[in-house]
Design an enzyme around this catalytic site. Structure first.
Site, mmCIF file in Angstrom:
data_model
loop_
_atom_site.group_PDB
_atom_site.id
_atom_site.type_symbol
_atom_site.label_atom_id
_atom_site.label_comp_id
_atom_site.label_asym_id
_atom_site.label_seq_id
_atom_site.Cartn_x
_atom_site.Cartn_y
_atom_site.Cartn_z
ATOM 1 N N LYS A 22 6.218 -45.930 -9.533
ATOM 2 C CA LYS A 22 7.674 -45.974 -9.356
ATOM 3 C C LYS A 22 7.979 -46.047 -7.862
ATOM 4 C CE LYS A 22 11.632 -43.556 -11.406
ATOM 5 N NZ LYS A 22 12.052 -42.273 -11.979
HETATM 6 C C1 E4P Z 1 15.269 -42.327 -13.247
HETATM 7 O O1 E4P Z 1 14.172 -42.722 -13.543
HETATM 8 C C2 E4P Z 1 15.586 -40.982 -12.796
HETATM 9 O O2 E4P Z 1 14.452 -40.169 -13.012
HETATM 10 C C3 E4P Z 1 16.687 -40.306 -13.553
HETATM 11 O O3 E4P Z 1 17.057 -41.041 -14.699
HETATM 12 C C4 E4P Z 1 17.823 -39.821 -12.735
HETATM 13 O O4 E4P Z 1 18.714 -39.160 -13.576
HETATM 14 P P1 E4P Z 1 19.845 -38.192 -13.009
HETATM 15 O O5 E4P Z 1 20.873 -39.035 -12.332
HETATM 16 O O6 E4P Z 1 20.406 -37.514 -14.231
HETATM 17 O O7 E4P Z 1 19.172 -37.249 -12.057
#
Ligand code: E4P
Length: 219
Positions: free
Chosen positions: A87
């Site tokens: 990622k």
């Molecule tokens: C994406 O991969 C992130 O891990 C995540 O979805 C962020 O979510 P949040 O905005 O609820 O922290």
């Protein structure tokens, strides 16, 4: 639509896996910290533990922000298990790193995407997944679902194979909206996934069926 769970909690991942509908996991540094996971070795071990629970892709985010460091860190993460997806944040060096990994057959997830232009760049670089954050856009009074629609249109126009991974999903309505638009994947917390189960007419209907059965079968 694939269902990913957005957590580093082994308990929540196991619960979603046991439901039989889980296609993968996404994590981020904040989610790892929330579970109290710190230190390189513990972090690597935790990713392996996640891979051992689920069958699908597991996104592991790099901390590095320069091209060279992202490559080194991403290669180490990819070594953990073939399920690992590296990622990478949507920054200039991140795009270069995505291109590097895509040319070498290593899966990537381009994260922190908030515009269609960013999603177009991620697809051009060959990202396996692009992660538009719908909830965080909603948080600033911008409609996250419009972004999912725009990316769907652009990717379909040109046949990009990058999968739209709707991220920052917060509730069941987000999941339904993603499914209607045609997002390839959604990732959200266990609570949002489990909330899809609920309907008061299901509960009252089941209670009535069981009560009628009990009455008819009473001695
Ligand atoms: C994406 O991969 C992130 O891990 C995540 O979805 C962020 O979510 P949040 O905005 O609820 O922290």
């Amino acid at each position: 639509m694939k269902f990913f769970i957005d957590t580093a909690s082994l308990k929540d991942i196991q619960e979603a896996q046991d439901l039989g509908i889980l296609d993968g996991v996404t994590t981020n540094p904040s989610l790892m910290a929330k579970e109290g996971i710190s230190g390189k070795n513990n972090i690597m071990r935790h990713y392996k533990a996640i891979c051992d629970i689920v069958d699908g892709d597991v996104s592991a985010e790099v901390i590095a922000t320069t091209f060279e460091e992202m490559i080194a860190e991403g290669e180490e993460l990819a070594e953990i298990d073939e399920q690992i997806v590296v990622k990478i944040p949507m920054i200039k060096d991140g795009i270069k790193a995505i291109k590097y990994f895509s040319e070498r057959g290593i899966k990537t997830n381009c994260t922190l995407v908030f515009s269609a232009g960013q999603a177009l760049l991620a697809a051009k670089a060959g990202a396996t997944y692009v992660s538009p954050f719908v909830g965080r856009l909603d948080d600033i009074s911008s409609d996250g679902m419009i972004l999912i629609e725009d990316i769907r249109t652009i990717y379909d126009n040109y046949g990009f194979e990058t999968q739209i991974l709707a991220a920052s999903v917060r509730h069941p309505l987000h999941i339904l909206q993603c499914a209607k638009i045609g997002s390839d994947v959604m990732t959200g917390p266990l609570s949002a996934i489990m909330a899809l189960l609920n309907h008061p007419l299901t509960d009252s209907g089941l209670a009535k069926f069981l009560a009628d059965h009990a009455k008819a079968n009473a001695k």
